[in-house]
Design an enzyme around this catalytic site. Structure first.
Site, short mmCIF file in Angstrom:
data_model
loop_
_atom_site.label_atom_id
_atom_site.label_comp_id
_atom_site.label_asym_id
_atom_site.label_seq_id
_atom_site.Cartn_x
_atom_site.Cartn_y
_atom_site.Cartn_z
CG HIS A 35 0.72 17.26 -23.96
ND1 HIS A 35 1.49 18.40 -23.98
CD2 HIS A 35 1.47 16.32 -23.33
CE1 HIS A 35 2.64 18.16 -23.38
NE2 HIS A 35 2.67 16.91 -22.98
NE ARG A 39 -4.16 -1.92 1.72
CZ ARG A 39 -4.20 -2.97 2.51
NH1 ARG A 39 -3.39 -3.06 3.53
NH2 ARG A 39 -5.07 -3.93 2.28
NE ARG A 96 0.06 17.42 -12.91
CZ ARG A 96 0.71 16.60 -12.12
NH1 ARG A 96 0.38 16.48 -10.87
NH2 ARG A 96 1.73 15.89 -12.58
CD GLU A 123 6.34 17.78 -22.18
OE1 GLU A 123 5.97 18.77 -21.53
OE2 GLU A 123 5.55 16.94 -22.62
CG ASN A 148 -2.50 17.92 -20.43
OD1 ASN A 148 -1.55 17.15 -20.33
ND2 ASN A 148 -3.53 17.88 -19.61
CE LYS A 205 4.72 18.07 -13.93
NZ LYS A 205 4.95 16.86 -14.69
CG HIS A 240 5.76 13.11 -25.17
ND1 HIS A 240 4.40 12.99 -25.29
CD2 HIS A 240 5.98 14.08 -24.24
CE1 HIS A 240 3.82 13.85 -24.46
NE2 HIS A 240 4.75 14.51 -23.82
CG HIS A 274 -1.30 12.71 -25.82
ND1 HIS A 274 -1.92 13.11 -24.66
CD2 HIS A 274 0.00 12.50 -25.49
CE1 HIS A 274 -1.04 13.13 -23.68
NE2 HIS A 274 0.14 12.77 -24.15
CD GLU A 311 -4.24 16.74 -16.01
OE1 GLU A 311 -3.18 16.14 -15.76
OE2 GLU A 311 -4.84 16.66 -17.08
CE LYS A 360 -0.91 14.19 -14.60
NZ LYS A 360 -1.20 14.76 -15.94
N1 GLY Z 1 3.00 15.75 -17.85
C1 GLY Z 1 1.90 16.52 -17.45
C2 GLY Z 1 1.66 16.50 -15.98
O1 GLY Z 1 2.51 16.06 -15.23
O2 GLY Z 1 0.62 16.93 -15.54
#
Ligand code: GLY
Length: 349
Positions: free
Chosen positions: A247, A115, A240, A179, A244, A226, A264, A251, A236, A137
């Protein structure tokens, strides 16, 4: 050495990101110091193992093959079994050394093991330094799409060492650069207390010289931008989403090409060019800013990606995680280094 701390007050999370140009063997000692006699496993990318394995001679190393296709259920299971075999307990530590693939899958494994155990990130690609190792993430991919199984799980510490970038191949370097350029175009919207003007800083020097001091400076700025976003909106739900930028279209390009033909970062750059075009067509920005942005991008010589059929792109953009109730969500430029979130229905194209 510089340190940026991520502080998510609502969750009482606080962890440092250490940016230091140091010998890889010194980095190893720092990691061991953090582990502090606890049990651990190190999940290391096979490329990094080949190049730096001698200096990163940890016990209990799990060597993970490189490539997005390795971010799968099978490897997640293998990592968890490796930890079980090595009798890791609740106080143990998972260490990820590599790019986004190693970081994402190890973070997810760490969040699941008993956990949740302590997790250390050592990003070794530009993309991982400025993006995937910051903000918690974690994920694996499935046949249904990229990053669809995952968790928000923050590391306990991140060690960034620009020395790793010296041996990064050009394709991977360009991917990270995509990025970095994204951050330059969203800087003001990140609501960061400090002002950097990353667009100007990117003009200061030739980034391809990989000057360690210059790279450290750029990485630190991206991390601070960031940080500012993630601290305000970890999960997000709102701010957040600006990360994107580029993106939605990017994507879709990656998906159409099965994540093989373009990296990417290249896809994100094409996505940025696309949203600038939409913003110009919809009179959200003027021609001056549009051509200024295109000039900024042109300098870095990204490959041009041909246009795909509109219907195909719409289909893939509607499959995006960001799409909501049949609407495609775009982050559009609206002023210098400023963006806003816009939703469009299929018919609005
Ligand atoms: N790569 C986008 C984020 O971390 O929200």
């Amino acid at each position: 050495m510089s340190e940026v701390s991520i502080n998510i007050k609502s969750q009482e999370i606080n962890y440092p990101i250490i940016i230091e140009n140091e010998a890889i063997s010194d980095l190893k000692e720092k990691i061991l110091k953090f582990i502090n006699e606890r049990k651990y496993i190190v999940i290391i990318s096979s490329k990094v193992e080949k190049l730096y394995g001698k200096n990163l001679d940890f016990e209990n190393k799990f060597v993970l093959k490189d490539g997005e296709k390795e971010k799968n259920f099978k490897n997640l299971q293998k990592i968890l079994n490796f930890a079980l075999k090595n009798k890791l307990d609740r106080k143990s530590v998972f260490v990820a050394i590599g790019g986004g693939v190693a970081g994402d899958i190890s973070g997810l494994a760490a969040s699941l093991y008993m956990r949740g155990v302590d997790f250390v990130q050592v990003p070794t690609t530009l993309l991982a330094c400025v993006d995937s190792s910051v903000g918690g993430k974690t994920a694996i991919d499935t046949d249904f799409g990229k990053n669809l199984i995952g968790s928000f799980y923050q590391p306990k510490i991140v060690f960034v060492n620009p020395k790793f970038l010296k041996t990064l191949d050009n394709t991977q370097f360009m991917s990270g650069l995509g990025e970095v350029i994204k951050y330059a175009f969203i800087e003001k919207s990140t609501k960061c207390d400090e002002e950097f003007n990353l667009i100007n800083i990117l003009n200061e020097k030739d980034i391809f010289s990989k000057d360690e001091k210059y790279l450290s400076k750029i990485i630190e700025i991206c991390i601070k931008l960031k940080k500012s976003v993630v601290e305000k909106d970890e999960k997000e739900s709102n701010l957040r989403r600006i990360l994107n930028f580029g993106h939605t279209y990017g994507h879709a390009i990656e998906k159409i090409n099965n994540y093989k033909k373009y990296t990417h970062g290249e896809a994100v750059i094409e996505g940025i060019k696309y949203v600038f075009k939409i913003a110009l067509e919809k009179n959200i920005i003027d021609k001056n800013y549009y051509f200024f942005a295109m000039d900024v991008i042109k300098k870095f010589n990204f490959r041009n990606i041909p246009e795909y059929k509109k219907e195909k792109m719409i289909k893939f953009m509607l499959m995006d995680k960001k799409a909501q109730s049949g609407k495609i969500v775009f982050v559009l430029p609206c002023d210098y280094s400023t963006v806003k979130i816009c939703e469009f229905s299929k018919d609005e194209f």
